[in-house]
Design a protein around this motif. Structure first.
Motif, PDB file in Angstrom:
ATOM      1  N   VAL A 214      -4.064   4.803   6.109  1.00 47.15           N
ATOM      2  CA  VAL A 214      -4.001   3.795   5.050  1.00 47.15           C
ATOM      3  C   VAL A 214      -4.059   2.364   5.575  1.00 47.15           C
ATOM      4  CG1 VAL A 214      -2.731   5.297   3.476  1.00 47.15           C
ATOM      5  CG2 VAL A 214      -1.472   3.838   5.089  1.00 47.15           C
ATOM      6  N   THR A 215      -4.149   2.181   6.879  1.00 46.26           N
ATOM      7  CA  THR A 215      -4.121   0.842   7.466  1.00 46.26           C
ATOM      8  C   THR A 215      -5.363   0.620   8.326  1.00 46.26           C
ATOM      9  OG1 THR A 215      -1.698   0.894   7.529  1.00 46.26           O
ATOM     10  CG2 THR A 215      -2.790  -0.779   8.878  1.00 46.26           C
ATOM     11  N   THR A 278      -5.388  -4.606   6.419  1.00 45.28           N
ATOM     12  CA  THR A 278      -5.196  -3.994   5.106  1.00 45.28           C
ATOM     13  C   THR A 278      -4.296  -2.777   5.227  1.00 45.28           C
ATOM     14  OG1 THR A 278      -7.162  -2.604   5.330  1.00 45.28           O
ATOM     15  CG2 THR A 278      -7.448  -4.753   4.278  1.00 45.28           C
ATOM     16  N   SER A 279      -3.458  -2.596   4.239  1.00 39.27           N
ATOM     17  CA  SER A 279      -2.603  -1.421   4.142  1.00 39.27           C
ATOM     18  C   SER A 279      -2.462  -1.069   2.674  1.00 39.27           C
ATOM     19  CB  SER A 279      -1.228  -1.693   4.757  1.00 39.27           C
ATOM     20  OG  SER A 279      -0.413  -0.540   4.701  1.00 39.27           O
ATOM     21  N   TYR A 280      -2.955   0.113   2.296  1.00 39.33           N
ATOM     22  CA  TYR A 280      -3.076   0.467   0.893  1.00 39.33           C
ATOM     23  C   TYR A 280      -3.927  -0.611   0.209  1.00 39.33           C
ATOM     24  CZ  TYR A 280       0.476   3.985   1.843  1.00 39.33           C
ATOM     25  OH  TYR A 280       1.153   5.043   2.361  1.00 39.33           O
ATOM     26  N   ALA A 281      -3.400  -1.256  -0.841  1.00 34.80           N
ATOM     27  CA  ALA A 281      -4.179  -2.288  -1.531  1.00 34.80           C
ATOM     28  C   ALA A 281      -3.855  -3.691  -1.042  1.00 34.80           C
ATOM     29  CB  ALA A 281      -3.933  -2.213  -3.036  1.00 34.80           C
ATOM     30  N   SER A 283      -3.751  -6.871   1.413  1.00 35.65           N
ATOM     31  CA  SER A 283      -4.662  -7.422   2.408  1.00 35.65           C
ATOM     32  C   SER A 283      -4.134  -8.752   2.928  1.00 35.65           C
ATOM     33  CB  SER A 283      -6.059  -7.616   1.806  1.00 35.65           C
ATOM     34  OG  SER A 283      -6.935  -8.228   2.723  1.00 35.65           O
ATOM     35  N   PHE A 325      -8.899  -3.565  -4.061  1.00 32.03           N
ATOM     36  CA  PHE A 325      -8.894  -2.199  -4.603  1.00 32.03           C
ATOM     37  C   PHE A 325     -10.197  -1.913  -5.326  1.00 32.03           C
ATOM     38  CE2 PHE A 325      -6.669  -5.125  -7.384  1.00 32.03           C
ATOM     39  CZ  PHE A 325      -7.314  -4.957  -8.583  1.00 32.03           C
TER      40      PHE A 325
END
Length: 325
Positions: A214-215, A278-281, A283, A325
């Protein structure tokens, strides 16, 4: 009761309007001096042509340096890699930036007219400018991305609106970096007497590295070409040692001592290097932009040309927090 209330409302409105016009970095372009030798001679009968030409040339140089540094500061943030947000993707960012600027007295004393700094601010001569921005980007098919940015210059009444487009023909290819072309147009607003805009053409390169599921970390760089356009309407100018404010919108042929700064153009090359996380949504991005300095203007300027001048090197830094996203 209604009459005192109405008077109170008028007093508050007039006070608020005065406060808005007295921000520390607000500019009085009339203090740059007249860009026309004829205007200097109209206000100073008996002044020689050589002295009037020297004063007009110094005024134009001050305007060119001011416009260049202001344009480079407003257009400095990039804060995006070469890749787009993906088909149907969005990005919403809040950004902040620091831009180095310079100041200094330009010209020589002629008679009673002393040269002045090319940053004719209300109360604060800056060594740096701080900007905050809201930035939106939207991706489309065929690796096309469109966006817009609204920036505000701290301690001033000025802001800028930017429209941008990006095309990443080499996006998502295995083992190869992403490459994109970016075009942007920006208009500085809030100062009625100054017409200032920039057009940018950038070549961007970036490479995404996954850290876990996720990153990701994406270093990026950009080669940036920026075209400046700046001018003013006819202004009621003030001599550099006079506090008389300028009067906008008055035709030069009506008021003796009024003149317009003709269009000044310049092409600047800058390089930008940064990294996005970025991690998940969520930034984050941080970057630095460097301008090495350069000369502009003409060695033999005509009436509507600007003398040879040197725009000093500068370094800017920008940071963003947002969502993709």
């Amino acid at each position: 009761m209604r009459r005192p209330l109405a008077l109170l409302v008028c007093l508050i409105a007039s006070t608020a309007g005065t406060a808005r016009g007295l921000e520390p970095l607000d500019l009085d372009l009339g203090r740059l001096g007249a860009p026309s030798a004829a205007a200097w001679q109209a206000a100073n009968p008996g002044m020689s042509q050589a002295d009037a030409d020297a004063l007009a040339a110094a005024s134009k140089t001050r305007f060119a340096l001011l416009s260049s540094e202001l344009a480079l500061a407003f257009s400095s943030p990039l804060l995006q890699p070469a890749s787009t947000t993906g088909h149907s993707g969005f990005a919403f960012d809040l950004e902040t930036g620091y831009a180095q600027v310079h100041h200094g007295v330009v010209g020589q004393k002629v008679g009673a007219v002393a040269p002045v700094d090319y940053w004719p601010t209300h109360a604060l001569t800056p060594n740096e400018l701080f900007l905050t921005s809201a930035h939106v980007r939207k991706a489309f098919p065929f690796s096309v991305e469109l966006g817009g940015r609204l920036s505000y210059l701290s301690q001033s009444s000025y802001y800028a609106a930017q429209l941008e487009g990006k095309w990443a023909p080499l996006e998502g290819l295995a083992d190869l970096p992403d490459v994109a072309l970016r075009v942007a147009w920006q208009k500085v607003l809030g100062l009625a007497d100054l017409d200032l805009s920039t057009t940018e053409l950038d070549v961007l390169v970036s490479k995404r590295f996954g850290v876990n599921a996720v990153t990701s970390v994406t270093p990026y760089g950009g080669a940036r070409f920026t075209l400046l356009r700046a001018s003013t309407p006819a202004l009621r100018w003030a001599t550099p040692d006079s506090p008389t404010p300028a009067t906008p919108g008055t035709p030069a042929q009506v008021l003796a001592g009024s003149a317009a700064f003709p269009n000044v153009g310049g092409l600047f090359y800058r390089t930008t290097a940064g990294v996005r996380l970025t991690s998940y949504a969520v930034s984050l991005a941080a970057e630095a932009t460097y301008y090495a300095g350069g000369s502009a203007g003409s060695k033999s300027p005509g009436a509507d040309d600007y003398p040879k001048h040197y725009v000093k090197s500068s370094l800017t830094g920008s940071f963003r927090f947002g969502f993709e996203f």
